[in-house]
Structure formats: C-alpha cells, structure tokens
Design a protein around this motif. Structure first.
Motif, mmCIF file in Angstrom:
data_model
loop_
_atom_site.group_PDB
_atom_site.id
_atom_site.type_symbol
_atom_site.label_atom_id
_atom_site.label_comp_id
_atom_site.label_asym_id
_atom_site.label_seq_id
_atom_site.Cartn_x
_atom_site.Cartn_y
_atom_site.Cartn_z
ATOM 1 N N THR A 11 0.831 -1.201 0.000
ATOM 2 C CA THR A 11 0.000 0.000 0.000
ATOM 3 C C THR A 11 0.864 1.248 0.000
ATOM 4 O O THR A 11 0.649 2.170 -0.793
ATOM 5 N N GLN A 13 3.916 1.543 -0.966
ATOM 6 C CA GLN A 13 4.687 1.602 -2.205
ATOM 7 C C GLN A 13 3.919 2.360 -3.297
ATOM 8 O O GLN A 13 4.490 3.150 -4.035
ATOM 9 N N TYR A 14 2.607 2.120 -3.390
ATOM 10 C CA TYR A 14 1.807 2.744 -4.442
ATOM 11 C C TYR A 14 1.099 4.016 -3.995
ATOM 12 O O TYR A 14 0.786 4.877 -4.802
ATOM 13 N N TRP A 15 0.838 4.123 -2.706
ATOM 14 C CA TRP A 15 0.067 5.249 -2.174
ATOM 15 C C TRP A 15 0.936 6.482 -1.990
ATOM 16 O O TRP A 15 0.519 7.590 -2.280
ATOM 17 N N HIS A 16 2.154 6.311 -1.482
ATOM 18 C CA HIS A 16 3.016 7.442 -1.155
ATOM 19 C C HIS A 16 3.807 7.852 -2.377
ATOM 20 O O HIS A 16 4.816 7.252 -2.712
ATOM 21 N N GLY A 17 3.348 8.909 -3.053
ATOM 22 C CA GLY A 17 3.958 9.314 -4.306
ATOM 23 C C GLY A 17 5.060 10.347 -4.180
ATOM 24 O O GLY A 17 6.079 10.266 -4.837
ATOM 25 N N GLU A 18 4.858 11.336 -3.331
ATOM 26 C CA GLU A 18 5.859 12.384 -3.209
ATOM 27 C C GLU A 18 5.926 12.873 -1.767
ATOM 28 O O GLU A 18 4.938 12.807 -1.038
ATOM 29 N N LYS A 19 7.062 13.361 -1.378
ATOM 30 C CA LYS A 19 7.223 13.880 -0.013
ATOM 31 C C LYS A 19 6.315 15.083 0.188
ATOM 32 O O LYS A 19 6.176 15.932 -0.689
ATOM 33 N N GLY A 21 3.095 15.244 0.393
ATOM 34 C CA GLY A 21 1.824 15.239 -0.319
ATOM 35 C C GLY A 21 0.622 15.216 0.608
ATOM 36 O O GLY A 21 0.735 15.109 1.830
ATOM 37 N N TYR A 23 -2.871 13.087 1.236
ATOM 38 C CA TYR A 23 -3.390 11.750 0.944
ATOM 39 C C TYR A 23 -4.761 11.575 1.572
ATOM 40 O O TYR A 23 -5.090 12.216 2.563
ATOM 41 N N ASP A 41 6.665 9.843 6.232
ATOM 42 C CA ASP A 41 6.883 11.168 5.652
ATOM 43 C C ASP A 41 6.426 12.244 6.643
ATOM 44 O O ASP A 41 5.235 12.488 6.791
#
Length: 80
Positions: A11, A13-19, A21, A23, A41
C-alpha cells in the motif's frame, strides 16, 4: 488488541507518491495505513474517512500525535 493493516508495504509503495503530499485514507478503520504513511513522511498530510463513528474515534485517539497533519471525516468514501 491492535489491528494489523493488510498489505501495508504494498500500500505504501503505491500510495506514497511524493514527499509532503496530501493523501486520503478512504477506509480509515483503526488508522494503521495512515499512521505508517505519516511516520514515513514527516511532511505528509492525510484525510481519514470512515462511516463508523466508533472506528473514527479510535483512529483519532491513535493518530492524535500527528496533530494537524491528520484530518477526519465521518462519512463514506463515495462522498469525496
């Protein structure tokens, strides 16, 4: 007993896209996924949504250490 989030590594790996952000955890439950994201983060913010008032209260207690980085909404994800 605390609930263990399912597929947590995957989760994140795919959910956290950029520092730093913003969500949405659309099925907050006990807050395990949001907790892991906010720990990972320190600049991220999250909105947790759950339709169960008891689950939302438990998550708020668990995640209170994140302060204003975590917001809550009592409702269903289809209200996004």
């Amino acid at each position: 007993m605390d609930h263990k989030p399912v597929l947590l590594k995957e989760t994140l790996q795919y959910w956290h896209g950029e520092k730093g952000g913003f969500y949405i955890d659309a099925t907050l439950g006990s807050g395990g996924h949001s907790e892991a994201l906010l720990e990972r983060d320190p600049h991220a913010r999250c909105l947790g949504i759950d339709r169960d008032p008891q689950a939302l209260c438990l998550a708020q207690e668990k995640l209170k250490r994140f302060g204003s980085r975590m917001d809550y909404f009592l409702g269903n994800y289809d209200e996004i």
